[in-house]
Design an enzyme around this catalytic site. Structure first.
Site, PDB file in Angstrom:
ATOM      1  N   ARG A 168       0.852  -1.187   0.000  1.00 12.01           N
ATOM      2  CA  ARG A 168       0.000   0.000   0.000  1.00 12.01           C
ATOM      3  C   ARG A 168       0.893   1.243   0.000  1.00 12.01           C
ATOM      4  O   ARG A 168       2.001   1.236   0.517  1.00 12.01           O
ATOM      5  CB  ARG A 168      -0.958  -0.027   1.189  1.00 12.01           C
ATOM      6  CG  ARG A 168      -0.340   0.340   2.507  1.00 12.01           C
ATOM      7  CD  ARG A 168      -1.083  -0.332   3.640  1.00 12.01           C
ATOM      8  NE  ARG A 168      -0.144  -0.682   4.679  1.00 12.01           N
ATOM      9  CZ  ARG A 168      -0.041  -0.004   5.827  1.00 12.01           C
ATOM     10  NH1 ARG A 168      -0.819   1.005   6.079  1.00 12.01           N
ATOM     11  NH2 ARG A 168       0.851  -0.359   6.713  1.00 12.01           N
ATOM     12  N   HIS A 222      36.198   2.926  17.205  1.00 13.91           N
ATOM     13  CA  HIS A 222      34.942   3.662  17.203  1.00 13.91           C
ATOM     14  C   HIS A 222      34.064   3.334  16.000  1.00 13.91           C
ATOM     15  O   HIS A 222      32.834   3.384  16.074  1.00 13.91           O
ATOM     16  CB  HIS A 222      35.282   5.160  17.216  1.00 13.91           C
ATOM     17  CG  HIS A 222      34.103   6.059  17.313  1.00 13.91           C
ATOM     18  ND1 HIS A 222      33.535   6.415  18.512  1.00 13.91           N
ATOM     19  CD2 HIS A 222      33.367   6.668  16.347  1.00 13.91           C
ATOM     20  CE1 HIS A 222      32.513   7.228  18.280  1.00 13.91           C
ATOM     21  NE2 HIS A 222      32.380   7.396  16.982  1.00 13.91           N
ATOM     22  N   ASN A 242      21.351  -1.621  21.727  1.00 12.08           N
ATOM     23  CA  ASN A 242      20.531  -0.784  20.857  1.00 12.08           C
ATOM     24  C   ASN A 242      21.466  -0.274  19.781  1.00 12.08           C
ATOM     25  O   ASN A 242      22.483   0.330  20.100  1.00 12.08           O
ATOM     26  CB  ASN A 242      19.962   0.413  21.620  1.00 12.08           C
ATOM     27  CG  ASN A 242      19.069  -0.011  22.777  1.00 12.08           C
ATOM     28  OD1 ASN A 242      18.422  -1.049  22.718  1.00 12.08           O
ATOM     29  ND2 ASN A 242      19.052   0.786  23.826  1.00 12.08           N
ATOM     30  N   HIS A 256      29.858   4.128  18.522  1.00 12.40           N
ATOM     31  CA  HIS A 256      30.884   3.260  19.119  1.00 12.40           C
ATOM     32  C   HIS A 256      30.240   1.926  19.531  1.00 12.40           C
ATOM     33  O   HIS A 256      29.263   1.929  20.279  1.00 12.40           O
ATOM     34  CB  HIS A 256      31.529   3.945  20.323  1.00 12.40           C
ATOM     35  CG  HIS A 256      32.825   3.310  20.715  1.00 12.40           C
ATOM     36  ND1 HIS A 256      34.039   3.952  20.636  1.00 12.40           N
ATOM     37  CD2 HIS A 256      33.101   2.051  21.124  1.00 12.40           C
ATOM     38  CE1 HIS A 256      34.996   3.116  21.005  1.00 12.40           C
ATOM     39  NE2 HIS A 256      34.451   1.951  21.309  1.00 12.40           N
ATOM     40  N   HIS A 315      28.870  -0.961  21.302  1.00 14.50           N
ATOM     41  CA  HIS A 315      28.742  -1.293  22.719  1.00 14.50           C
ATOM     42  C   HIS A 315      27.351  -1.821  23.029  1.00 14.50           C
ATOM     43  O   HIS A 315      26.421  -1.646  22.242  1.00 14.50           O
ATOM     44  CB  HIS A 315      29.005  -0.057  23.584  1.00 14.50           C
ATOM     45  CG  HIS A 315      27.925   0.989  23.493  1.00 14.50           C
ATOM     46  ND1 HIS A 315      27.759   1.806  22.398  1.00 14.50           N
ATOM     47  CD2 HIS A 315      26.943   1.343  24.366  1.00 14.50           C
ATOM     48  CE1 HIS A 315      26.742   2.625  22.603  1.00 14.50           C
ATOM     49  NE2 HIS A 315      26.211   2.364  23.779  1.00 14.50           N
ATOM     50  N   HIS A 366      18.197 -13.306  25.734  1.00  9.76           N
ATOM     51  CA  HIS A 366      17.178 -13.840  26.629  1.00  9.76           C
ATOM     52  C   HIS A 366      17.767 -14.995  27.431  1.00  9.76           C
ATOM     53  O   HIS A 366      17.995 -16.076  26.894  1.00  9.76           O
ATOM     54  CB  HIS A 366      15.940 -14.266  25.839  1.00  9.76           C
ATOM     55  CG  HIS A 366      15.071 -13.089  25.481  1.00  9.76           C
ATOM     56  ND1 HIS A 366      13.888 -13.186  24.797  1.00  9.76           N
ATOM     57  CD2 HIS A 366      15.234 -11.768  25.756  1.00  9.76           C
ATOM     58  CE1 HIS A 366      13.359 -11.978  24.663  1.00  9.76           C
ATOM     59  NE2 HIS A 366      14.167 -11.105  25.220  1.00  9.76           N
ATOM     60  N   LYS A 371       8.973   0.676  11.211  1.00  9.17           N
ATOM     61  CA  LYS A 371       7.763  -0.005  11.645  1.00  9.17           C
ATOM     62  C   LYS A 371       7.207   0.818  12.800  1.00  9.17           C
ATOM     63  O   LYS A 371       7.864   0.969  13.836  1.00  9.17           O
ATOM     64  CB  LYS A 371       8.086  -1.432  12.114  1.00  9.17           C
ATOM     65  CG  LYS A 371       7.084  -2.049  13.077  1.00  9.17           C
ATOM     66  CD  LYS A 371       5.826  -2.498  12.406  1.00  9.17           C
ATOM     67  CE  LYS A 371       4.867  -3.155  13.406  1.00  9.17           C
ATOM     68  NZ  LYS A 371       3.524  -3.321  12.853  1.00  9.17           N
TER      69      LYS A 371
HETATM   70 ZN   LIG Z   1      13.072 -14.653  23.713  1.00 10.82          ZN
HETATM   71 ZN   LIG Z   2      34.275   5.923  20.367  1.00  6.82          ZN
END
Ligand SMILES: [Zn+2]
Ligand SMILES: [Zn+2]
Length: 347
Positions: A29, A113, A153, A164, A166, A281, A310
């Site tokens: 769409r 880095h 993340n 960097h 981590h 997990h 998303k």
């Molecule tokens: Zn899981």
């Molecule tokens: Zn760094």
């Protein structure tokens, strides 16, 4: 009117014990939403004002050592900590609170880095896995710690401005909700069938075969049948171990190979560092019996296309169940078609 093509069904998520709506016939769409720009600028190996680079000082005033592989330190801005305030004001009525007790740490993958987890050499990935094993064992031994959440993340799409490489560790006095749900589902399945839930998931993936991204003798990566995100991938050992710490050296080596193969395909997909939220997990460390808990890593990539997020909206935020408008089989095929060599390493 002809029948809609594609995938249009509800699929059961056995680990979360909830339905996922797959409505892949909606995929094409027209879209006029927000886009994410990714810069093509090449980052240098060392950045003077990066608080994670070797020798630099952090907000706490402490300086990083001149580290040359993995470097772990206590988070300078912890969300949980052993010095969290104890004299809390009592809230009204049925409300309750308590001290945010725990330990928060940061793990730098490399002094460089400008690298990402996908670009590390396999021995460096193995070294990182060994560090994660030690952290879990060390933190799990503390009586006040009931769970160890290790997560990365990655990318501006998930709010990370410092590239960097981590990850973070939140060792908390409570068990995170998803882990609690997975532990309950795994224990129930084991008591009802005598089998490990995650092994039954792996076996269903192997029987179908269309969504396996990488596999060797003791480890496997797959885009699950019940994926909530377009490019959601699980990486797991084939044997059931409650935590990464329980893997043998051989299993760690196999696991790092499959993990790396997955990460490289992610980056190769759009020839850009692929953003994701990556939690490990692992079983709670609250003294309970978690023999049926099967350690795995989950990737939750926020993008559906290079410049398309998303969005979590009505079904997800409003109702708590996911609506996916992509087909897990098609998305798995896209990843399978990628080269096993990282695009930055090609000559
Ligand atoms: Zn899981
Ligand atoms: Zn760094």
């Amino acid at each position: 009117m002809s029948e809609p093509v594609g995938t249009w069904e509800e699929r059961w998520h056995p680990l979360r014990e909830e339905w996922v709506i797959i409505a892949a016939h909606r995929q094409n769409r027209p879209w006029s939403g927000e886009t994410i720009a990714h810069s093509e600028e090449k980052e240098p190996e060392y950045v003077e004002d990066c608080y994670l680079c070797p020798r630099n000082s952090r907000v706490s005033g402490k300086s990083n050592p001149d580290y040359d592989s993995v470097f772990v330190f206590d988070n300078d801005h912890p969300c949980v900590g052993s010095n969290a305030p104890l004299n809390l004001a009592k809230p009204a009525g049925i409300y309750k609170n308590r001290a945010a007790d725990g330990i928060a740490r940061v793990v730098c993958y490399s002094p460089k880095h400008n690298l990402t987890l996908a670009e590390l050499e396999q021995r460096e990935v193995e070294n990182l896995l060994t560090t994660w094993q030690r952290q879990y064992t060390d933190l799990a031994a503390r009586p006040e710690i009931n769970h160890v959440l290790v997560f990365e993340n990655k990318g501006e799409a998930v709010g990370v401005s410092n590239p960097h490489p981590h990850c973070q560790i939140y060792a908390t006095n409570f068990v995170f909700k998803t882990i609690e749900t997975e532990a309950r589902a795994s224990a129930r399945h084991f008591s009802e069938t005598g089998r490990y839930l995650f092994q039954d998931i792996i076996s269903a993936e192997q029987t179908d075969g269309r969504r396996i991204i990488a596999e060797n003798e003791t480890a496997i990566a797959f885009l699950p049948y019940f994926a909530r995100y377009a490019y959601e991938v699980y990486v797991a050992p084939k044997r059931t171990h409650p935590s990464l710490a329980a893997l043998s050296d051989r299993e760690v080596a196999d696991f790092s190979e499959v993990l790396q193969a997955t990460l490289i395909r992610f980056d190769n997909l759009w020839q850009m560092p692929f953003p994701y939220v990556m939690p490990l997990h692992q079983a709670p460390t609250d003294g309970g019996n978690y023999e049926a808990f099967h350690f795995h890593i989950e990737f939750h990539p926020p993008l559906r296309k290079p410049n398309l997020l998303k969005y979590l909206a009505g079904p997800e935020i409003g109702g708590g169940n996911f609506l996916s408008d992509t087909s897990p089989e098609e998305k798995a095929l896209e990843l399978q078609m990628q080269s096993p060599i990282h695009y930055k390493h090609k000559t």
